[in-house]
Design a protein around this motif. Structure first.
Motif, PDB file in Angstrom:
ATOM      1  N   LEU A  10       0.831  -1.218   0.000  1.00  0.00           N
ATOM      2  CA  LEU A  10       0.000   0.000   0.000  1.00  0.00           C
ATOM      3  C   LEU A  10       0.858   1.257   0.000  1.00  0.00           C
ATOM      4  N   ALA A  11       2.011   1.199   0.614  1.00  0.00           N
ATOM      5  CA  ALA A  11       2.892   2.369   0.671  1.00  0.00           C
ATOM      6  C   ALA A  11       3.410   2.753  -0.714  1.00  0.00           C
ATOM      7  N   THR A  12       3.340   1.824  -1.692  1.00  0.00           N
ATOM      8  CA  THR A  12       3.778   2.130  -3.063  1.00  0.00           C
ATOM      9  C   THR A  12       2.685   2.833  -3.869  1.00  0.00           C
ATOM     10  N   PHE A  13       1.451   2.862  -3.329  1.00  0.00           N
ATOM     11  CA  PHE A  13       0.369   3.566  -4.019  1.00  0.00           C
ATOM     12  C   PHE A  13       0.695   5.058  -4.030  1.00  0.00           C
ATOM     13  N   PRO A  14       0.659   5.739  -5.183  1.00  0.00           N
ATOM     14  CA  PRO A  14       0.961   7.177  -5.207  1.00  0.00           C
ATOM     15  C   PRO A  14       0.127   7.986  -4.219  1.00  0.00           C
ATOM     16  N   ALA A  15      -1.154   7.644  -4.073  1.00  0.00           N
ATOM     17  CA  ALA A  15      -2.034   8.421  -3.184  1.00  0.00           C
ATOM     18  C   ALA A  15      -1.727   8.215  -1.711  1.00  0.00           C
ATOM     19  N   LEU A  16      -1.040   7.113  -1.365  1.00  0.00           N
ATOM     20  CA  LEU A  16      -0.798   6.781   0.039  1.00  0.00           C
ATOM     21  C   LEU A  16       0.661   6.958   0.433  1.00  0.00           C
ATOM     22  N   ALA A  17       1.447   7.585  -0.409  1.00  0.00           N
ATOM     23  CA  ALA A  17       2.900   7.667  -0.180  1.00  0.00           C
ATOM     24  C   ALA A  17       3.246   8.407   1.106  1.00  0.00           C
ATOM     25  N   GLN A  18       2.413   9.346   1.546  1.00  0.00           N
ATOM     26  CA  GLN A  18       2.710  10.153   2.730  1.00  0.00           C
ATOM     27  C   GLN A  18       1.979   9.680   3.977  1.00  0.00           C
ATOM     28  N   VAL A  19       1.292   8.559   3.884  1.00  0.00           N
ATOM     29  CA  VAL A  19       0.523   8.049   5.033  1.00  0.00           C
ATOM     30  C   VAL A  19       1.453   7.259   5.955  1.00  0.00           C
ATOM     31  N   PRO A  20       1.419   7.513   7.293  1.00  0.00           N
ATOM     32  CA  PRO A  20       2.283   6.777   8.226  1.00  0.00           C
ATOM     33  C   PRO A  20       2.054   5.260   8.149  1.00  0.00           C
ATOM     34  N   GLU A  21       3.119   4.499   8.440  1.00  0.00           N
ATOM     35  CA  GLU A  21       3.065   3.042   8.311  1.00  0.00           C
ATOM     36  C   GLU A  21       2.009   2.427   9.212  1.00  0.00           C
ATOM     37  N   GLU A  22       1.889   2.928  10.440  1.00  0.00           N
ATOM     38  CA  GLU A  22       0.922   2.309  11.364  1.00  0.00           C
ATOM     39  C   GLU A  22      -0.510   2.451  10.868  1.00  0.00           C
ATOM     40  N   GLN A  23      -0.808   3.534  10.143  1.00  0.00           N
ATOM     41  CA  GLN A  23      -2.152   3.701   9.586  1.00  0.00           C
ATOM     42  C   GLN A  23      -2.386   2.747   8.426  1.00  0.00           C
ATOM     43  N   LEU A  24      -1.333   2.497   7.643  1.00  0.00           N
ATOM     44  CA  LEU A  24      -1.464   1.543   6.543  1.00  0.00           C
ATOM     45  C   LEU A  24      -1.626   0.122   7.082  1.00  0.00           C
ATOM     46  N   ILE A  25      -0.944  -0.187   8.193  1.00  0.00           N
ATOM     47  CA  ILE A  25      -1.113  -1.510   8.815  1.00  0.00           C
ATOM     48  C   ILE A  25      -2.547  -1.663   9.313  1.00  0.00           C
ATOM     49  N   TRP A  26      -3.094  -0.599   9.917  1.00  0.00           N
ATOM     50  CA  TRP A  26      -4.504  -0.648  10.358  1.00  0.00           C
ATOM     51  C   TRP A  26      -5.420  -0.898   9.161  1.00  0.00           C
ATOM     52  N   LEU A  27      -5.154  -0.177   8.039  1.00  0.00           N
ATOM     53  CA  LEU A  27      -5.959  -0.358   6.831  1.00  0.00           C
ATOM     54  C   LEU A  27      -5.880  -1.797   6.336  1.00  0.00           C
ATOM     55  N   ALA A  28      -4.670  -2.341   6.297  1.00  0.00           N
ATOM     56  CA  ALA A  28      -4.487  -3.715   5.810  1.00  0.00           C
ATOM     57  C   ALA A  28      -5.175  -4.725   6.722  1.00  0.00           C
ATOM     58  N   ALA A  29      -5.058  -4.506   8.040  1.00  0.00           N
ATOM     59  CA  ALA A  29      -5.625  -5.458   9.001  1.00  0.00           C
ATOM     60  C   ALA A  29      -7.151  -5.471   8.963  1.00  0.00           C
ATOM     61  N   ASN A  30      -7.767  -4.348   8.558  1.00  0.00           N
ATOM     62  CA  ASN A  30      -9.228  -4.257   8.584  1.00  0.00           C
ATOM     63  C   ASN A  30      -9.873  -4.406   7.202  1.00  0.00           C
ATOM     64  N   SER A  31      -9.060  -4.643   6.178  1.00  0.00           N
ATOM     65  CA  SER A  31      -9.602  -4.789   4.818  1.00  0.00           C
ATOM     66  C   SER A  31      -9.737  -6.254   4.449  1.00  0.00           C
ATOM     67  N   ARG A  32     -10.652  -6.531   3.527  1.00  0.00           N
ATOM     68  CA  ARG A  32     -10.929  -7.892   3.081  1.00  0.00           C
ATOM     69  C   ARG A  32     -10.343  -8.104   1.686  1.00  0.00           C
ATOM     70  N   PRO A  33      -9.488  -9.108   1.518  1.00  0.00           N
ATOM     71  CA  PRO A  33      -8.933  -9.376   0.184  1.00  0.00           C
ATOM     72  C   PRO A  33      -9.933 -10.112  -0.702  1.00  0.00           C
ATOM     73  N   LYS A  34      -9.844  -9.858  -1.997  1.00  0.00           N
ATOM     74  CA  LYS A  34     -10.728 -10.544  -2.949  1.00  0.00           C
ATOM     75  C   LYS A  34     -10.000 -10.744  -4.267  1.00  0.00           C
ATOM     76  N   HIS A  35      -9.944 -11.998  -4.719  1.00  0.00           N
ATOM     77  CA  HIS A  35      -9.391 -12.315  -6.037  1.00  0.00           C
ATOM     78  C   HIS A  35     -10.535 -12.297  -7.053  1.00  0.00           C
ATOM     79  N   MET A  36     -10.319 -11.667  -8.195  1.00  0.00           N
ATOM     80  CA  MET A  36     -11.380 -11.487  -9.188  1.00  0.00           C
ATOM     81  C   MET A  36     -10.928 -12.005 -10.544  1.00  0.00           C
ATOM     82  N   GLU A  37     -11.863 -12.578 -11.274  1.00  0.00           N
ATOM     83  CA  GLU A  37     -11.604 -13.062 -12.631  1.00  0.00           C
ATOM     84  C   GLU A  37     -11.973 -11.988 -13.647  1.00  0.00           C
ATOM     85  N   ALA A  38     -11.434 -12.117 -14.858  1.00  0.00           N
ATOM     86  CA  ALA A  38     -11.750 -11.164 -15.922  1.00  0.00           C
ATOM     87  C   ALA A  38     -13.252 -11.124 -16.165  1.00  0.00           C
ATOM     88  N   GLY A  39     -13.805  -9.915 -16.226  1.00  0.00           N
ATOM     89  CA  GLY A  39     -15.232  -9.733 -16.439  1.00  0.00           C
ATOM     90  C   GLY A  39     -16.037  -9.612 -15.165  1.00  0.00           C
TER      91      GLY A  39
END
Length: 469
Positions: A10-39
């Motif tokens: 997430l820290a490589t995202f241009p929009a999140l480059a200035q966000v502190p690491e602990e906030q990105l860890i909180w974001l990652a810990a509370n987000s749900r991953p999803k794999h998607m197929e074409a279409g």
């Protein structure tokens, strides 16, 4: 993948480059991953937003429907953010977002956004900035579409009113040229006329010059004066009255004194003046008709270019087309400006360029805006060269537009595609031309870039030959 590992991505995202690491860890810990197929659909107007989506891998197509026809608006790539965002009042998206290839996203549930706003200021600030950019982008597309529809309606009325009289002018001028030629031939066929050697020579010269439209090339001023002086002297030596006036006509008809030397052998001095005057007037009438035909065809060409530019009488969907047509139309529409600025033109178009599905009217705006900007850049140079080229590279059609102007300073190059940024003087530039260019190119899943130094500015547009479904 652990929250810490996800946070590093997430820290490589241009929009999140200035966000502190602990906030990105909180974001990652509370987000749900999803794999998607074409279409597979990430969001659509039929369903409520489920949260903030962070694209970890893959590509997504963004589109809507206009009149039942799909209209592509652009693409979202790895490292971009979409979905519900802080302080957004909408509970549904207005567009469809579907995976163009296998992808993976993580989604922060919409119910946790309020907690993020209270506890994670920098993360919230970054996502609000994303929302502002999204609003700007969608507003730009809407304004662009409204402008094209208004221009199309205006053009339809104007071109319809002009087209009928122009078509009549072309028909009449073409007929007049043919009639004047027949007059010359019919005189020679009159049964009561014994055609003299003198008359035959005059008719032959009229036919010969008439076959070449009787129209001289545009001569430099000094060269024209020299030719007129030579003809005037020749006419005076052969006792032809009104030599200055007749010399002016003969230069227009591209007749020189050497041609008259051959012509003179058939006449006495008394006959020469009469035959020259008759010949000059007949040829000038043919030339006037030819000029009328040429100017009417020029208007017809401009009408055709305006129709193609606005893509009148067509739907809003993509059409498979050769981009060279749009570039040529833009050059036609701006030809008067280029010639007034005394700017040369170099074209190097790839002959085997494939046709691709494009929004014709919108892409025509790209070529027109970029060529117009290039001409403006050379406006104060008293000349210059506009260079255009097309080619293929890595599965993309590549179009380059270059000018020999003063260049764009390095300090402002990063901002030239920003809305309302302009280097033009007050009242001349709006600052939306290049922003519109970038928006339209993005709609075609392409990219636009610039390199510049004094004496050469080069814009490069890349459009994929194969676009995602």
């Amino acid at each position: 993948m652990t929250p810490t590992e996800t946070a590093k991505i997430l820290a490589t995202f241009p929009a999140l480059a200035q966000v502190p690491e602990e906030q990105l860890i909180w974001l990652a810990a509370n987000s749900r991953p999803k794999h998607m197929e074409a279409g597979e659909m990430l969001s659509s107007p039929e369903f409520p937003l489920t949260g903030s989506h962070f694209i970890m891998t893959g590509r997504f197509s963004v589109y809507n429907y206009q009149g039942g026809i799909r209209r592509d608006l652009g693409a979202l790539q790895t490292g971009e953010i979409t979905g519900a965002l802080p302080f957004s009042r909408g509970d549904k998206t207005t567009v469809y977002i579907a995976a163009a290839n296998p992808a993976m996203v993580i989604t922060l549930p919409i119910g946790l956004i309020s907690i993020m706003i209270v506890e994670h200021y920098e993360l919230t600030q970054a996502l609000v900035h994303v929302m502002c950019n999204r609003i700007r982008y969608m507003t730009s597309i809407q304004l662009q579409n409204e402008k094209m529809m208004a221009l199309g309606k205006l053009s339809a009325g104007i071109t319809h009113e002009i087209n009928n009289p122009v078509a009549a002018n072309i028909s009449d001028a073409d007929s007049l040229i043919r009639f004047l030629g027949e007059v010359n031939r019919s005189v020679k066929l009159l049964p009561s006329t014994q055609l003299t050697a003198q008359a035959a020579a005059a008719f032959d010269l009229v036919d010969r010059i008439g076959d070449h439209n009787g129209h001289s090339a545009f001569l430099p001023f000094k060269e024209r004066i020299q030719k007129e002086d030579e003809l005037t002297k020749w006419l005076e030596e052969n006792n032809v009255n009104n030599a200055d006036d007749l010399a002016d006509i003969l230069v227009d008809l591209n007749i020189d004194h050497k041609t008259l030397d051959n012509f003179k052998t058939h006449y006495t001095n008394e006959q020469l003046a009469s035959f020259l005057r008759w010949m000059a007037e007949l040829l000038r009438a043919r030339q006037t008709a030819q000029n009328l035909l040429s100017s009417s065809k020029r208007i017809e060409e401009l009408i055709r270019s305006v129709k193609t530019f606005t893509h009148m009488d067509r739907g809003a969907d993509r059409q498979t087309a050769d981009i060279h047509h749009g570039i040529s139309n833009a050059l036609t529409l701006l030809a008067h400006k280029r010639k007034n600025l005394n700017i040369g033109l170099e074209e190097n178009f790839y002959p085997g360029l494939p046709e691709i599905p494009i929004l014709i009217g919108e892409l025509n705006q790209v070529w027109t805006n970029m060529i117009d900007n290039a001409l403006d850049a050379m406006e104060n140079d008293g000349g210059g060269t506009l260079s255009l080229s097309t080619g293929l590279a890595d599965g993309n059609i590549v179009v380059t537009i270059a000018d020999t102007g003063p260049g764009i300073p390095q300090t402002i190059q990063p901002f030239i595609f920003d809305p309302f940024f302009t280097t033009k003087e007050i009242g001349k530039g709006t600052g939306i031309g290049l922003e519109v260019v970038r928006t339209i190119v993005a709609q075609h899943f392409g990219s636009v870039s610039v390199t510049s130094r004094p004496g050469k500015t080069l814009f490069t547009v890349s459009l994929p030959v194969q676009t995602p479904d």
